[in-house]
Design an enzyme around this catalytic site. Sequence first.
Site, PDB file in Angstrom:
ATOM      1  N   HIS A 174      -7.591  -4.509   5.075  1.00 55.99           N
ATOM      2  CA  HIS A 174      -5.855  -4.400   4.564  1.00 55.99           C
ATOM      3  C   HIS A 174      -5.445  -5.673   4.864  1.00 55.99           C
ATOM      4  O   HIS A 174      -5.418  -6.669   5.634  1.00 55.99           O
ATOM      5  CB  HIS A 174      -5.670  -2.677   5.439  1.00 55.99           C
ATOM      6  CG  HIS A 174      -6.250  -2.264   5.271  1.00 55.99           C
ATOM      7  ND1 HIS A 174      -6.542  -1.224   4.266  1.00 55.99           N
ATOM      8  CD2 HIS A 174      -6.119  -1.057   6.247  1.00 55.99           C
ATOM      9  CE1 HIS A 174      -7.303   0.077   4.792  1.00 55.99           C
ATOM     10  NE2 HIS A 174      -7.219  -0.129   5.997  1.00 55.99           N
ATOM     11  N   CYS A 199      -6.038   2.549  10.763  1.00 58.55           N
ATOM     12  CA  CYS A 199      -6.151   1.953  10.619  1.00 58.55           C
ATOM     13  C   CYS A 199      -5.008   0.519  10.936  1.00 58.55           C
ATOM     14  O   CYS A 199      -4.321  -0.868  11.267  1.00 58.55           O
ATOM     15  CB  CYS A 199      -7.342   1.215  10.282  1.00 58.55           C
ATOM     16  SG  CYS A 199      -7.466   1.713   8.478  1.00 58.55           S
TER      17      CYS A 199
END
Length: 339
Positions: free
Chosen positions: A221, A142
Amino acid sequence: MTKVKVGINGYGTIGKRAAFAIQHMDDMEVVGVTKTRPSYEARLAMKEGLPLYAASKENVADFEKEDIKVAGTFEDLLPKCDIIVDTTPGGVGEKYKPVYEKAGVRAIFQGGESHGVAGISFNAMANYHEAWGAQFVRVVSCNTTGLVRTLYPIDRVFGIDKCFAALVRRGADPGDKKGFALNAIEPSLKLPTHHGTDVQTIMPWLNIRTMAVVTPTTMMHVHCVTCELKKKPTENEVLSVWDSVPRIRFVSGKHGIKSSAQVMELARDLGRPRGDFMEIIIWQDGVKVEGHTLYYYQAIHQESDIVPEIVDCIRSMMKLEEDPMRSIRKTDRAMGIGK
Ligand code: NAD
């Protein structure tokens, strides 16, 4: 049209999302998913109409005890598949590779495996053709997907001399019981971190270094990125480059989106399935250019940004669509990305 038959090995966080996306395409279908245990996700797969297979013979009795009827085991599923999307936990996919090899079936591994397991690491915009007809490909993690999505177009237009990214990572996924310390920030001490090297599996020419800390959040994130550019752009020129490519979405602090929590709320407000955000989120008012230096922040929805990449990777490996942009648009239209 005959649909490509896809098996999902490991119906967990990524596997269930990949299955959901594939079921929304008209050129591929899920012919079965595997589970090790009769968890709620096993019942979810059945509710979604997906044939459920036990990961191994030893697991079958556990399913029977819970009154869950499996269609067979992984060995029964394998011959029914043109391609396997291996979404088992990091490091487990590698163990399955000889099994896929023996069966002569194609497989897509995930970012938890090393580049070497497939020898090709994938991002649809940056290197779609490298996966063309390949037997094994790895869709990068990711974080790497997020970095490649925003850096690749900037490098093409302005040229990047040097890039540094500080990654503020989520401690665990919302459904993850492993979790992370409730009140701690943990720096990754092995420097520079592997994230930059991982970007180079797709953009080997890019001079990039990364550092990372893990934080006690499950919501996304956030990357703090600086790039030294060869050309001197304006902020508007940078924004219009990102605006012209798919799978990047702008948000603005001025409009009240100041944190990853508010980005996730926006995904829910937009009615995105599971509240996922498959695009990379850039704070429009957090983009700054000073001379040749570009600064920006981006947020990555860890559980879903790679999902459309998996779909495009299947199209490239199965030679379903030669033009990357056509594949990307087809995937995005079917998934409601960009709306
Ligand atoms: P997960 O733990 O949520 O799901 C893994 C699934 O595989 C579970 O259903 C588990 O029961 C099953 N499984 C475990 N051992 C197995 C075995 N031997 N055979 C078959 N199935 C088995 O993991 P995840 O988060 O979906 O991660 C899968 C992969 O995707 C990893 O490589 C990970 O690094 C990568 N990835 C994860 C994220 C994320 O944020 N969750 C993001 C990008 C990439």
